[in-house]
Design a protein around this motif. Structure first.
Motif, PDB file in Angstrom:
ATOM      1  N   THR A 176       0.852  -1.188   0.000  1.00  0.00           N
ATOM      2  CA  THR A 176       0.000   0.000   0.000  1.00  0.00           C
ATOM      3  C   THR A 176       0.888   1.239   0.000  1.00  0.00           C
ATOM      4  OG1 THR A 176      -0.134   0.009   2.417  1.00  0.00           O
ATOM      5  CG2 THR A 176      -1.889  -1.160   1.217  1.00  0.00           C
ATOM      6  N   TRP A 177       0.267   2.394  -0.261  1.00  0.00           N
ATOM      7  CA  TRP A 177       0.991   3.667  -0.264  1.00  0.00           C
ATOM      8  C   TRP A 177       0.281   4.652   0.649  1.00  0.00           C
ATOM      9  CZ3 TRP A 177       0.827   0.360  -4.225  1.00  0.00           C
ATOM     10  CH2 TRP A 177       2.035   0.066  -4.881  1.00  0.00           C
ATOM     11  N   GLU A 178       1.054   5.411   1.396  1.00  0.00           N
ATOM     12  CA  GLU A 178       0.510   6.439   2.275  1.00  0.00           C
ATOM     13  C   GLU A 178       1.149   7.787   1.949  1.00  0.00           C
ATOM     14  OE1 GLU A 178      -0.555   3.936   6.360  1.00  0.00           O
ATOM     15  OE2 GLU A 178       1.076   5.405   6.357  1.00  0.00           O
ATOM     16  N   ILE A 179       0.362   8.830   2.021  1.00  0.00           N
ATOM     17  CA  ILE A 179       0.870  10.188   1.840  1.00  0.00           C
ATOM     18  C   ILE A 179       0.591  10.961   3.119  1.00  0.00           C
ATOM     19  CG2 ILE A 179       0.576  12.361   0.602  1.00  0.00           C
ATOM     20  CD1 ILE A 179      -0.254  10.140  -1.725  1.00  0.00           C
ATOM     21  N   ALA A 180       1.650  11.414   3.769  1.00  0.00           N
ATOM     22  CA  ALA A 180       1.532  12.202   4.995  1.00  0.00           C
ATOM     23  C   ALA A 180       1.704  13.673   4.653  1.00  0.00           C
ATOM     24  CB  ALA A 180       2.578  11.767   6.012  1.00  0.00           C
ATOM     25  N   ASP A 181       0.819  14.489   5.172  1.00  0.00           N
ATOM     26  CA  ASP A 181       0.829  15.938   4.947  1.00  0.00           C
ATOM     27  C   ASP A 181       0.790  16.606   6.322  1.00  0.00           C
ATOM     28  OD1 ASP A 181       0.400  18.579   4.302  1.00  0.00           O
ATOM     29  OD2 ASP A 181      -1.634  18.281   3.511  1.00  0.00           O
ATOM     30  N   PHE A 182       1.925  17.163   6.761  1.00  0.00           N
ATOM     31  CA  PHE A 182       1.919  17.772   8.083  1.00  0.00           C
ATOM     32  C   PHE A 182       2.659  19.112   8.100  1.00  0.00           C
ATOM     33  CE2 PHE A 182       5.435  14.760   8.024  1.00  0.00           C
ATOM     34  CZ  PHE A 182       6.500  15.440   8.601  1.00  0.00           C
ATOM     35  N   THR A 183       2.163  19.996   8.939  1.00  0.00           N
ATOM     36  CA  THR A 183       2.710  21.348   9.075  1.00  0.00           C
ATOM     37  C   THR A 183       3.002  21.631  10.538  1.00  0.00           C
ATOM     38  OG1 THR A 183       1.364  22.111   7.210  1.00  0.00           O
ATOM     39  CG2 THR A 183       2.289  23.796   8.650  1.00  0.00           C
ATOM     40  N   TRP A 184       4.179  22.183  10.800  1.00  0.00           N
ATOM     41  CA  TRP A 184       4.458  22.590  12.173  1.00  0.00           C
ATOM     42  C   TRP A 184       4.649  24.110  12.234  1.00  0.00           C
ATOM     43  CZ3 TRP A 184       9.708  19.688  12.266  1.00  0.00           C
ATOM     44  CH2 TRP A 184      10.771  20.548  12.054  1.00  0.00           C
ATOM     45  N   GLY A 185       4.312  24.657  13.373  1.00  0.00           N
ATOM     46  CA  GLY A 185       4.575  26.055  13.668  1.00  0.00           C
ATOM     47  C   GLY A 185       5.403  26.136  14.937  1.00  0.00           C
ATOM     48  N   GLU A 186       6.336  27.074  14.958  1.00  0.00           N
ATOM     49  CA  GLU A 186       7.288  27.141  16.068  1.00  0.00           C
ATOM     50  C   GLU A 186       7.481  28.588  16.486  1.00  0.00           C
ATOM     51  OE1 GLU A 186      11.856  26.487  15.672  1.00  0.00           O
ATOM     52  OE2 GLU A 186      10.941  24.495  15.828  1.00  0.00           O
ATOM     53  N   GLY A 187       7.454  28.845  17.774  1.00  0.00           N
ATOM     54  CA  GLY A 187       7.748  30.172  18.300  1.00  0.00           C
ATOM     55  C   GLY A 187       8.836  30.076  19.353  1.00  0.00           C
ATOM     56  N   ALA A 188       9.786  31.018  19.341  1.00  0.00           N
ATOM     57  CA  ALA A 188      10.917  30.910  20.253  1.00  0.00           C
ATOM     58  C   ALA A 188      11.509  32.291  20.529  1.00  0.00           C
ATOM     59  CB  ALA A 188      11.992  29.992  19.671  1.00  0.00           C
ATOM     60  N   ILE A 189      12.368  32.331  21.537  1.00  0.00           N
ATOM     61  CA  ILE A 189      13.172  33.507  21.870  1.00  0.00           C
ATOM     62  C   ILE A 189      14.624  33.173  21.543  1.00  0.00           C
ATOM     63  CG2 ILE A 189      13.944  35.046  23.693  1.00  0.00           C
ATOM     64  CD1 ILE A 189      11.038  35.415  22.943  1.00  0.00           C
ATOM     65  N   ALA A 190      15.296  34.087  20.846  1.00  0.00           N
ATOM     66  CA  ALA A 190      16.675  33.839  20.416  1.00  0.00           C
ATOM     67  C   ALA A 190      17.594  34.950  20.903  1.00  0.00           C
ATOM     68  CB  ALA A 190      16.745  33.732  18.893  1.00  0.00           C
ATOM     69  N   THR A 191      18.848  34.601  21.149  1.00  0.00           N
ATOM     70  CA  THR A 191      19.851  35.610  21.478  1.00  0.00           C
ATOM     71  C   THR A 191      20.403  36.194  20.183  1.00  0.00           C
ATOM     72  OG1 THR A 191      21.715  34.058  21.432  1.00  0.00           O
ATOM     73  CG2 THR A 191      20.510  34.292  23.510  1.00  0.00           C
ATOM     74  N   PRO A 192      20.763  37.476  20.180  1.00  0.00           N
ATOM     75  CA  PRO A 192      21.499  37.998  19.025  1.00  0.00           C
ATOM     76  C   PRO A 192      22.829  37.257  18.893  1.00  0.00           C
ATOM     77  CG  PRO A 192      20.716  39.774  20.453  1.00  0.00           C
ATOM     78  CD  PRO A 192      20.522  38.491  21.203  1.00  0.00           C
ATOM     79  N   ASP A 193      23.388  37.256  17.698  1.00  0.00           N
ATOM     80  CA  ASP A 193      24.687  36.607  17.496  1.00  0.00           C
ATOM     81  C   ASP A 193      25.742  37.241  18.397  1.00  0.00           C
ATOM     82  OD1 ASP A 193      23.648  34.903  15.662  1.00  0.00           O
ATOM     83  OD2 ASP A 193      24.353  36.005  13.909  1.00  0.00           O
ATOM     84  N   VAL A 194      26.498  36.392  19.073  1.00  0.00           N
ATOM     85  CA  VAL A 194      27.570  36.838  19.962  1.00  0.00           C
ATOM     86  C   VAL A 194      28.900  36.426  19.348  1.00  0.00           C
ATOM     87  CG1 VAL A 194      28.585  36.625  22.254  1.00  0.00           C
ATOM     88  CG2 VAL A 194      26.093  36.611  21.996  1.00  0.00           C
TER      89      VAL A 194
END
Length: 521
Positions: A128-146
């Motif tokens: 058999t064949w399966e097609i997966a369709d998924f979307t993720w959303g991500e939110g984060a806090i980042a440091t400026p480049d040091v």
């Protein structure tokens, strides 16, 4: 890791025989000799002989039976996994990241849409064949480049949530057509994808799709409308995530590096059978590369050598492209003349050229129950992949009205990659497995669980894939008046991978790993 729900444990059944004492073994051999002698003397039909052979195979006294049943079908080895195996997989994704600077820390948003075409062989041997369709959303806090000496780096942390649907097919052509159309609809346009999936704009896009009369047309245009076919399964997952990114500047060469990880809780529901799987995953990936900036090398060449190098540059690039073709031949990757010219142009524009190494790893614990909530199995899965890429980057920079901007475009081709997936499954209907599940639920001792499997408990399988494919990226960042602009950093990436099964094995007590013929097909 989910524990066993109270009041849902199945009735205990007699455990599978793992061995016999010497008197029992002698008795079994005597019985076999008597049966074989009677069949030889009486000349019983092959159908009866096949039935006897099947009985002997179940107690591991013979390995195979000729004419064991209608059509020559062989009985299933009791140690063979009962779940479907994945014979091959093709995947495509588009990912974008937007970083917005603030006074102290940066706000980081990320989204990805992944589509997978999976070929499976079921316990009944049918494909058999399966097609997966998924979307993720991500939110984060980042440091400026040091920057610390020759090292520049930054870290980030936050959370992510994923929605996914699965569509099933028994016809390969229909599955591939569906997959191709879904790729075009979901991730065919980067600008539409960003508006639809980014956590900042995704909510507004969703609301636009609910506007009467025009909402459906908007969803079709933006790539949010669902296919006409009903999904066979769906899943939801989420959890904390974090990572780092940096670069070591060695002058004429740079060593870029980055990594990220996830802790995931999720559920997958089979909409046909009603089975529900709850799972917990630890995932991570890290990569490092070596990029040589050929423009720096070019500048330090003496004038005469630079002129001679310039005269032979075209020939040198042709030789390099020939070497690239040689290295990737036989890996389902074909460079067209147009692609060759684009790569050569990129090298001329900004000669950043090198190799990149990536490792991906994941461990997942899954608990499956039927539609009535009765436990069926517990599975521990390890997924590991190493990748070596050939990498070409091209940079462009400019200044206007006191501001600065920089754009980086890159392409990577997989030179070598192998992925290994190991499944370890415990059956709730087996009393010995149930005891192991109880013990694991109390202690969470992974080492003890692995020893149980290595000693012949449960069922284990191991699949190995050869992976081919390529990735592309586009990064942009800017400065204005010495400060980063609002929306200061944007990154998009595409990936196309194919996984072709090269080895399939399952663990047989007393013999070790044996070939899994059903999966190899």
């Amino acid at each position: 890791m989910p524990l066993i729900p109270e009041g849902r444990r199945p009735a205990r059944r007699r455990p599978r025989d793992r061995g016999a004492s010497i008197p029992e073994y002698v008795g079994i051999l005597s019985l076999i000799a008597a049966v074989c002698a009677s069949l030889f003397v009486l000349g019983m039909p092959g159908r009866t002989g096949g039935a006897v052979c099947r009985a002997l195979q179940k107690i591991h006294m013979v390995d195979g039976c000729d004419g064991a049943g209608p059509g020559g079908a062989l009985p299933q080895d009791p140690d063979e996994p009962r779940t479907a195996c994945t014979k091959g997989m093709e995947s495509k994704y588009l990912e974008e990241t937007v970083t917005i600077p603030t006074r102290v820390l940066d706000a980081r948003t990320n989204s990805r849409n992944t589509l997978q075409l999976v070929q499976k062989v079921g316990a009944d041997g049918k494909t058999t064949w399966e097609i997966a369709d998924f979307t993720w959303g991500e939110g984060a806090i980042a440091t400026p480049d040091v920057t610390m000496g020759i090292v520049k780096f930054g870290v980030w942390g936050g959370g992510q949530f994923t929605n996914g649907k699965v569509y099933s097919f028994t016809d390969e052509k229909k599955a591939r057509d569906f997959y191709r159309d879904l790729v075009k609809h979901r991730i065919g346009n980067t600008a539409k994808f960003v508006v639809r999936t980014n956590p900042i704009t995704g909510g507004l896009s969703w609301l636009a799709g609910k506007v009467p009369k025009v909402g459906k047309k908007y969803e079709e245009w933006i790539g949010a409308s669902e296919p006409d076919q009903r999904p066979s399964a769906e899943y939801h997952e989420g959890g904390p995530t974090g990572g780092f990114k940096g670069e070591v500047d060695l002058g004429k060469a740079k060593v870029p590096f980055k990594g990220r990880g996830w802790l995931i809780d999720g559920t997958r529901t089979d909409l046909k059978s009603g089975e529900k799987t709850s799972y917990y995953s630890r995932k991570g990936e890290g990569e490092a590369g070596l990029l040589v900036d050929l423009s720096d090398v070019w500048k330090v060449l003496p004038k005469g050598a630079r002129e001679r190098a310039s005269a032979g540059a075209a020939d040198a690039l042709d030789l390099a492209m020939g070497e690239i073709d040689r290295r990737i031949s036989g890996r389902d990757i074909v460079l067209t003349p147009g692609e060759r010219e684009k790569i050569k142009a990129q090298i001329r524009i900004n000669p950043s050229f090198g190799l990149n190494f990536k490792h991906r790893g994941a461990t997942t614990w899954a608990y499956t129950e039927d539609k009535d909530g009765n436990p069926i199995r517990m599975t521990k899965t390890k997924n590991s992949q190493n990748v070596i890429y050939l990498r070409v980057d091209a940079k462009g920079a400019g200044e206007a009205n006191g501001g600065k901007g920089e754009v980086t475009a890159g392409k990577q081709w997989i030179l070598s990659s192998q992925r290994t997936v190991t499944d370890k499954t415990l059956d709730y209907s087996d009393p010995q497995d149930l005891q192991a599940i109880d013990a694991y639920g109390r202690t969470a001792d992974d080492a003890a669980l692995d020893r149980y499997f290595d000693g012949g408990g449960g069922r284990m399988s191991r699949l190995t894939y050869d992976v081919t494919g390529d990735t592309g990226k586009l990064d942009g960042k800017g400065q204005s008046g010495g400060k980063r602009k609002f929306g200061g950093f944007f990154e998009s990436a595409r990936e196309h991978e194919k996984n072709a099964l090269t080895a399939a094995e399952y663990y047989k007590p007393g013999q070790g790993w044996v070939k899994w013929n059903r999966c190899l097909g």
